[in-house]
Design an enzyme around this catalytic site. Structure first.
Site, PDB file in Angstrom:
ATOM      1  N   GLY A  49      -5.236  -4.158   8.690  1.00  0.00           N
ATOM      2  CA  GLY A  49      -5.780  -5.057   9.618  1.00  0.00           C
ATOM      3  C   GLY A  49      -5.929  -6.605   9.301  1.00  0.00           C
ATOM      4  N   ASP A 104      -7.690   6.298   3.938  1.00  0.00           N
ATOM      5  CA  ASP A 104      -7.030   5.277   3.869  1.00  0.00           C
ATOM      6  C   ASP A 104      -6.880   4.380   2.767  1.00  0.00           C
ATOM      7  OD1 ASP A 104      -9.570   5.028   5.314  1.00  0.00           O
ATOM      8  OD2 ASP A 104      -9.168   2.777   5.104  1.00  0.00           O
ATOM      9  N   ASN A 105      -7.702   4.584   1.686  1.00  0.00           N
ATOM     10  CA  ASN A 105      -7.670   3.607   0.409  1.00  0.00           C
ATOM     11  C   ASN A 105      -7.233   4.477  -0.655  1.00  0.00           C
ATOM     12  OD1 ASN A 105      -9.176   1.750   2.199  1.00  0.00           O
ATOM     13  ND2 ASN A 105     -11.010   2.410   1.271  1.00  0.00           N
TER      14      ASN A 105
END
Length: 800
Positions: free
Chosen positions: A319, A492-493
């Site tokens: 993002g 997602d990390n």
């Protein structure tokens, strides 16, 4: 051995066959690097607003653009209105003039006005992108290495945010990019400590206006780097001439895609069936791989999904992160992707502005380097820049900043999840082949090939998942040993390569507490310190869920799937393959993860304790009792002081058989002396548990002393080894917050450099008088190594 140096734009790229963008599928809105060029029909807003990125895409080409959002473009000339003000006044005037119009007329007028205003926005955004007139066709050796730097017209405008370089990490340069020429950047930062005004800016319109040393090669390298890492300069290679770009429908954001959509909407062209589209994209990928374009290159952001705090969140993606280039350390051949964090919006920004605060940027910069120095697999941080004129709204109004991050790859578990959740199994296969072959070095893995190719394909799916599991298990094991808490272990990390990435509300343990939470946003304690291994198991399970059908395929067929083979499988067949995976592999994978983590944890703890031999009861007899003894004590300082214990045993002539002497030595070590600090600071404990803690620690020290003496090693040598594994300096939250505050208020880059130096040499005897250091410097080092304000009253949140 001397290493040839290159400025940031001239760094050699990895070979074309190894590039992510050559091996994975692009966003249909940005089908090629030339999509970032501003041709008349392009629609830059398509990549600056949140949208689903489909068709099995792994990434989107786009340029950095650090602007406040929602956009309100400043006036071109002094005294003019901004575009937003102009549109607002037009709308107000329209409202006043529309009273006599019918409802239909009013609707038509609104639609025309909306279309015109959108065109004006697109036109304005186009001026922030690479201009066709600036592009020249590169060929031959000219095109083999490096990028061209573009500063589009609106990025030269006085209202574009100028940058102030705050820090560049010598350790990251040494370890990752020894071939990067940074010019006089370190000296320049030091010379501008605590300065304000135009001379304190390293790039941008303010620096351009006041620059007087640009003719120096060192100054030029510094300015190029500053422009690059501040998101102002776009590094790309476009192998076409301006007139060619005008005719190329891959040039310009959304040009090809929007023309196709318009024809479908008008009925001039039928919607392409999904299966045909997938086959077409597979063929296009193979054509690209067969003769990769060594000229064209542009930045990109990744598409991925994930579970956030255990809840499926759907499409996420980079993002506010942009990968600028891929290069290799010429000494080690290790691959590094150079990425900016906080450089503007992408299609994956959702409701955010794509920016980052100075505090979060400084924290990531420092912690990335601190973790590297501790030997924990991690992304690294090359630089951090402030954008003082650009403000970021979070809990308060913040100064914006950008971190330059380095990692062998930014792909993560969520990179698989996005495609499996959509049933895009060919995208899962393509991604897995690339990860296995190019990142993990499984050289027998076959990447791609023609649809229907029946060549025997060695299995790779289970190997890849096991590799991801083992790498992350080893990393999380080291987190536990060094008291590191990530704070947001969403899928997602979690990097596929096992590197620690995405530093947000992290913390290092200060007062030891198994239940410590370091994230103010984690009200339920999902990512508490003691649960990090469990959350690692959860993440690996989700990776397995994302590739289950491919594992089942391998089990049934004894080989990996070929291109197009998964596309032809029915839903029933997919379910059967899932069942095969669940029955034969899931339990083994979890066992592999937990065993790898446990062995890494024990090995690293033995290193911190100076133990060479491996005993079956190390966990139950030594490490678990130590954890209990450390409870409520300053974790890092207590272990650092323990380093003196083996040398003390030697100095006092301790033996295993002399129990009385051992007890006397332990008592003296606990109490301290003129030359030795007490083992732990009793003042941090409530009075009612001090006696219990003394009994607990005395018992453990006796057990530990016997084990050391049984090994029979030289006590002084053991102490030296332990001091190289137990940091004197730990990057505590109060330190990072103080540094960020001093940088933001006073441009105090000296304190940032000092803390970075301590973080990248954490095992040094900081705070000890020595030649060349003033008494004030020694006292400051002692303060920075102290417990300070405990973490429990100083929790960051996910917002940054």
């Amino acid at each position: 051995m001397s290493v040839k140096k290159f400025d940031i734009l001239s760094l050699p790229l990895v070979p074309a066959s190894e590039r992510l963008t050559v091996n994975l599928l692009p966003d249909p809105v940005t089908p090629a690097p030339r999509s970032i060029v501003s041709v008349p029909d392009s629609q830059p807003s398509l990549v600056r607003r949140s949208r689903p990125v489909g068709q099995g895409s792994h990434f989107s080409y786009l340029s950095t653009l650090p602007l406040s959002f929602p956009y309100d473009f400043p006036p071109e000339e002094e005294g003019e209105q901004s575009l937003g003000d102009k549109h607002q006044k037009e709308a107000e005037q329209d409202d006043a003039d529309d009273a006599h119009l019918t409802e239909g007329q009013r609707k038509q007028k609104v639609e025309r006005a909306h279309k015109r205003r959108m065109q004006e926005v697109e036109h304005m955004l186009q001026r922030y992108e690479v201009q066709p007139t600036e592009v020249g066709g590169a060929s031959g050796s000219e095109a083999s290495t490096g990028l061209t730097g573009f500063v589009p017209p609106r990025r030269r405008h006085q209202h574009f945010a100028s940058a102030r370089l705050l820090g560049v990490s010598p350790a990251a340069l040494r370890d990752c990019l020894p071939h990067l020429d940074v010019g006089d950047i370190l000296e320049w930062i030091q010379s501008n400590n605590k300065k304000a005004g135009p001379s304190s800016y390293s790039s941008g319109p303010i620096a351009d206006a006041g620059s007087s040393d640009a003719s120096s090669p060192q100054a030029a390298a510094r300015k190029t780097l500053s422009d690059f890492v501040s998101g102002r300069l776009i590094g790309a290679r476009i192998g076409a001439k301006p007139d060619e770009l005008e005719k190329d429908d891959r040039a310009g954001y959304g040009t090809k895609y929007m023309r196709y959509r318009e024809k479908v909407i008008k009925g001039e062209q039928a919607e392409e069936p999904a299966a045909e589209r997938i086959l077409r994209r597979l063929n296009e990928l193979e054509e690209k791989r067969a003769s990769p374009d060594t000229t064209d290159y542009a930045p990109w952001s990744l598409c991925y999904a994930g579970h956030q705090f255990g809840v499926w969140a759907g499409q996420l993606g980079d993002g506010r992160a942009f990968t600028l280039m891929e290069t290799k350390n010429p000494g080690t051949s290790e691959r590094w992707e150079i990425q900016l964090k906080g450089a503007g919006r992408t299609p994956y920004s959702r409701f955010a502005d794509g920016l980052a605060t100075l505090t979060s940027s400084v924290r990531e910069y420092l912690c990335s380097e601190a973790m590297g120095a501790l030997g924990i697999p991690t992304s690294r941080a090359l630089a951090v820049v402030a954008l003082p004129e650009l403000h970021v709204v979070r809990e308060r109004l913040n100064m914006a900043a950008i971190t330059t991050r380095l990692c062998p790859s930014w792909l993560r578990i969520g990179s698989f999840q996005i495609h499996s959740s959509r049933g895009e199994w060919e995208s899962v296969r393509i991604l897995g082949e690339y990860v296995s072959h190019d990142l993990f070095g499984f050289t027998d893995v076959i990447k791609g090939g023609a649809v229907g190719d029946e060549a025997t394909r060695p299995a790779w799916v289970r190997r890849m998942v096991e590799e991801v599991a083992m790498r992350n298990a080893r990393t999380i094991g080291l987190w536990q040993v060094y008291g590191f808490m990530h704070g947001v272990m969403n899928t997602d990390n979690i990097a596929l390569t096992g590197h620690t990435i995405d530093y947000g509300p992290y913390a290092f343990m200060d007062l030891y507490d198994e239940g410590q939470i370091c994230n103010h946003s984690d009200g339920e304690g999902r990512y508490a310190y003691r649960l990090q291994p469990t959350m690692g198991v959860f993440a690996i399970r989700e990776l397995l869920n994302a590739v289950e059908p491919l594992v089942g395929f391998e089990i049934e067929n004894g080989r990996a799937p070929a291109p197009g083979e998964l596309l032809a499988a029915s839903d029933e067949q997919m379910d059967e393959w899932r069942e095969l995976c669940s029955d034969e592999f899931a339990e083994k994978l979890e066992h592999t993860f937990t065993n790898t983590l446990l062995e890494q944890w024990k090995e690293a703890y033995r290193a911190r304790l100076g133990l060479k031999t491996v005993e079956a009861d190390d966990k139950s007899a030594i490490i678990d009792p130590l954890s209990a003894a450390l409870s409520d004590l300053d974790f890092s300082t207590t272990l650092r002081r323990l380093c003196q214990f083996p040398a003390l045993l030697k100095a006092r002539g301790a033996t295993v058989d002399d129990e009385t002497k051992l007890k006397d030595i332990v008592n003296d070590f606990l109490a301290g002396s003129d030359t030795l600090e007490p083992w732990y600071d009793v003042s941090v404990l409530p009075e009612y548990i001090r006696s219990q803690k003394e009994t607990q620690t005395r018992s453990w020290l006796l057990t530990y002393a016997r084990r050391l003496l049984q090994e029979g090693r030289d006590g002084d040598a053991v102490t030296a080894e332990m001091k190289a594994k137990n940091p004197r300096f730990v990057l505590r939250n109060w330190v990072t917050n103080e540094v960020a505050s001093r940088v933001e208020k006073d441009n105090d880059t000296d304190v940032l450099a000092k803390v970075l130096e301590m973080a990248t040499s954490p095992f040094e005897d900081w705070g000890i008088p020595r030649e060349g250091k003033t008494a004030d410097e020694v006292e400051e080092e002692k303060r920075l190594c102290s417990l300070g304000r405990p973490l429990t009253g100083n929790l960051p949140s996910c917002s940054s």
